[in-house]
Design a protein around this motif. Structure first.
Motif, mmCIF file in Angstrom:
data_model
loop_
_atom_site.group_PDB
_atom_site.id
_atom_site.type_symbol
_atom_site.label_atom_id
_atom_site.label_comp_id
_atom_site.label_asym_id
_atom_site.label_seq_id
_atom_site.Cartn_x
_atom_site.Cartn_y
_atom_site.Cartn_z
ATOM 1 N N UNK A 46 1.300 -1.519 0.094
ATOM 2 C CA UNK A 46 0.047 -0.163 -0.118
ATOM 3 C C UNK A 46 1.014 1.248 0.291
ATOM 4 N N UNK A 47 2.486 1.052 0.498
ATOM 5 C CA UNK A 47 2.749 2.354 0.578
ATOM 6 C C UNK A 47 3.864 2.608 -1.172
ATOM 7 N N UNK A 48 4.497 3.251 -1.317
ATOM 8 C CA UNK A 48 5.160 3.741 -2.055
ATOM 9 C C UNK A 48 6.468 2.460 -2.535
ATOM 10 N N UNK A 49 6.609 1.880 -3.611
ATOM 11 C CA UNK A 49 7.763 1.923 -3.969
ATOM 12 C C UNK A 49 8.632 2.352 -4.404
ATOM 13 N N UNK A 50 10.167 2.058 -3.408
ATOM 14 C CA UNK A 50 11.182 2.837 -4.101
ATOM 15 C C UNK A 50 12.236 2.439 -4.910
ATOM 16 N N UNK A 51 12.159 1.592 -4.357
ATOM 17 C CA UNK A 51 13.250 0.293 -5.491
ATOM 18 C C UNK A 51 13.102 -0.997 -5.250
ATOM 19 N N UNK A 52 13.640 -1.897 -6.346
ATOM 20 C CA UNK A 52 13.324 -3.323 -6.435
ATOM 21 C C UNK A 52 14.655 -3.758 -6.565
ATOM 22 N N UNK A 53 15.051 -5.195 -6.142
ATOM 23 C CA UNK A 53 15.400 -6.017 -6.702
ATOM 24 C C UNK A 53 15.010 -7.487 -7.615
ATOM 25 N N UNK B 140 10.641 -14.365 -17.310
ATOM 26 C CA UNK B 140 9.564 -13.925 -16.076
ATOM 27 C C UNK B 140 10.250 -13.204 -15.218
ATOM 28 N N UNK B 141 11.554 -12.787 -15.319
ATOM 29 C CA UNK B 141 12.302 -11.479 -14.903
ATOM 30 C C UNK B 141 11.782 -11.038 -15.093
ATOM 31 N N UNK B 142 11.411 -10.677 -16.842
ATOM 32 C CA UNK B 142 10.952 -8.934 -16.638
ATOM 33 C C UNK B 142 9.807 -9.209 -16.898
ATOM 34 N N UNK B 143 9.242 -10.265 -16.522
ATOM 35 C CA UNK B 143 7.678 -9.444 -16.452
ATOM 36 C C UNK B 143 7.957 -9.139 -14.989
ATOM 37 N N UNK B 144 8.391 -9.040 -13.921
ATOM 38 C CA UNK B 144 8.827 -8.175 -12.639
ATOM 39 C C UNK B 144 9.152 -7.245 -13.086
ATOM 40 N N UNK B 145 9.326 -6.755 -13.800
ATOM 41 C CA UNK B 145 10.587 -6.060 -13.668
ATOM 42 C C UNK B 145 9.189 -4.234 -14.499
ATOM 43 N N UNK B 146 8.258 -5.151 -15.228
ATOM 44 C CA UNK B 146 7.162 -3.644 -15.703
ATOM 45 C C UNK B 146 5.924 -4.023 -14.282
ATOM 46 N N UNK B 147 6.178 -5.055 -13.972
ATOM 47 C CA UNK B 147 4.512 -5.427 -12.807
ATOM 48 C C UNK B 147 5.403 -4.058 -11.380
ATOM 49 N N UNK B 148 6.702 -4.621 -10.970
ATOM 50 C CA UNK B 148 6.938 -3.634 -10.380
ATOM 51 C C UNK B 148 6.854 -2.425 -10.184
ATOM 52 N N UNK B 149 7.631 -2.295 -11.435
ATOM 53 C CA UNK B 149 7.332 -0.656 -12.019
ATOM 54 C C UNK B 149 5.652 0.046 -12.472
ATOM 55 N N UNK B 150 4.946 -0.967 -12.839
ATOM 56 C CA UNK B 150 3.326 -0.506 -12.891
ATOM 57 C C UNK B 150 3.328 0.045 -11.438
ATOM 58 N N UNK B 151 3.448 -1.317 -10.553
ATOM 59 C CA UNK B 151 2.710 -0.817 -9.473
ATOM 60 C C UNK B 151 3.227 0.669 -8.311
ATOM 61 N N UNK B 152 4.586 1.012 -8.735
ATOM 62 C CA UNK B 152 5.408 1.874 -7.886
ATOM 63 C C UNK B 152 5.084 2.623 -8.881
ATOM 64 N N UNK B 153 4.461 3.106 -9.792
ATOM 65 C CA UNK B 153 3.791 4.588 -10.824
ATOM 66 C C UNK B 153 2.274 4.799 -10.494
ATOM 67 N N UNK B 154 1.609 3.689 -10.097
ATOM 68 C CA UNK B 154 0.062 3.898 -9.577
ATOM 69 C C UNK B 154 0.498 3.979 -8.273
ATOM 70 N N UNK B 155 0.947 3.564 -6.928
ATOM 71 C CA UNK B 155 1.152 4.316 -5.979
ATOM 72 C C UNK B 155 1.874 5.839 -5.760
ATOM 73 N N UNK B 156 2.782 6.534 -7.047
ATOM 74 C CA UNK B 156 2.841 7.922 -6.721
ATOM 75 C C UNK B 156 1.782 8.156 -7.892
ATOM 76 N N UNK B 157 0.807 8.011 -8.415
ATOM 77 C CA UNK B 157 -0.251 8.705 -8.729
ATOM 78 C C UNK B 157 -1.500 8.097 -7.998
ATOM 79 N N UNK B 158 -1.740 7.749 -6.795
ATOM 80 C CA UNK B 158 -3.095 7.700 -5.732
ATOM 81 C C UNK B 158 -3.274 6.812 -6.667
ATOM 82 N N UNK B 159 -3.621 5.251 -7.399
ATOM 83 C CA UNK B 159 -4.114 4.905 -8.206
ATOM 84 C C UNK B 159 -4.131 3.262 -7.353
ATOM 85 N N UNK B 160 -4.853 2.668 -7.405
ATOM 86 C CA UNK B 160 -4.921 0.993 -6.636
ATOM 87 C C UNK B 160 -4.296 0.293 -7.212
#
Length: 271
Positions: free
Chosen positions: A227-234, A251-271
């Motif tokens: 629920x909080x802001x994702x500030x980095x990932x490995x 699979x690793x590439x999928x996680x790159x996309x999905x972590x980035x999209x979820x981090x973006x959503x948290x910054x834009x106030x989206x669920x």
């Protein structure tokens, strides 16, 4: 302004036990990320290049020597100074310690979401305190994290159980796993995804496969608990020597996309 992510490769596996190979992984994850076999869309409807940007910063020139940790810390610090979000591609899990050191210097204590088959809490492993089996012991004993939540664990021995109790680690092991059992995680949040947290059926290309693990969908559902802001990932521990048809890199590439999209959503106030 759309969020910007810096993709940084960490080609090192000198702190690996049993098998070498994760140092070869970053270029293969990039190839899978940009391959025409897929596209740039994410499951929440966002798209790379439209809703957020990923800038590939290449691989660090790591020499698997005493200066590597400083190179990693400096690269992460530069990304943060540029108001970008680092996504690190390992390499073995030992890289998480210097990355979190740099994140802590910028944000203070973080909440860590750690997906793995192994708790990586050894005081040292085979005499190496910087082993890929020890990064979270270093992180916790140095006070870099306010909370460590580990998901997918299924190799918890007596020593690591004692370490988890010592550091107050929240462990959701596989015997008790359900996405709803993972607490909602407030920010700032650091996400560390060891690919062997997945069942080998989903990620055969790892050095330490452990049956009975998470599915790709399980991991995505766990990410939704942040629920909080994702500030980095490995994303670490892909071993191309054991991959099958590149599926673990995909699979690793999928996680790159999905972590980035979820981090973006948290910054834009989206669920």
């Amino acid at each position: 302004m759309d969020p910007v992510f810096h993709l940084i490769g960490l080609p090192t596996d000198c702190n690996s036990s049993f098998e070498r190979g994760p140092a070869l992984a970053p270029p293969l994850i990039r190839d899978a990320l940009w391959s025409d076999r897929g596209n740039t869309s994410c499951e929440n409807g966002m798209e790379i290049g439209c809703d957020f940007q990923i800038l590939d910063k290449g691989d660090l020139a790591l020499a698997e020597g005493p200066d590597d940790d400083d190179l990693i810390r400096k690269a992460v610090a530069v990304t943060l100074q540029e108001h970008a979000i680092p996504i690190l591609l390992g390499g073995d899990h030992a890289v998480t310690y210097p990355v979190v050191q740099a994140i802590h210097a910028h944000y203070g204590q973080v909440t860590i979401l750690h997906v793995d088959a192994h708790p990586d809490l050894y005081h040292d492993f085979e005499g190496n305190p910087r082993s890929h089996a020890s990064p979270f012991a270093r992180i916790m004993e140095n006070g870099l994290a306010a909370r460590l939540v580990q998901v997918g664990i299924r190799t918890l021995n007596r020593h690591c159980r004692e370490q988890a109790e010592r550091f107050g680690v929240d462990i959701i092991d596989m015997q008790n796993f359900a996405p709803g059992n993972v607490p909602g995680l407030s920010g700032p949040v650091y996400v560390s995804l060891d690919l062997d947290g997945l069942d080998p059926a989903f990620a055969p290309g790892v050095s330490h496969p452990e049956p009975g693990g998470l599915s790709v969908r399980d991991v995505l559902n766990v990410l939704d608990r942040v629920t909080g802001e994702i500030v980095a990932a490995d994303i670490v521990e892909l071993n191309p020597r054991f991959d099958v048809n590149g599926v673990t890199a995909i699979v690793a590439a999928k996680f790159v996309r999905e972590v980035a999209s979820r981090a973006t959503a948290s910054r834009k106030g989206m669920p």
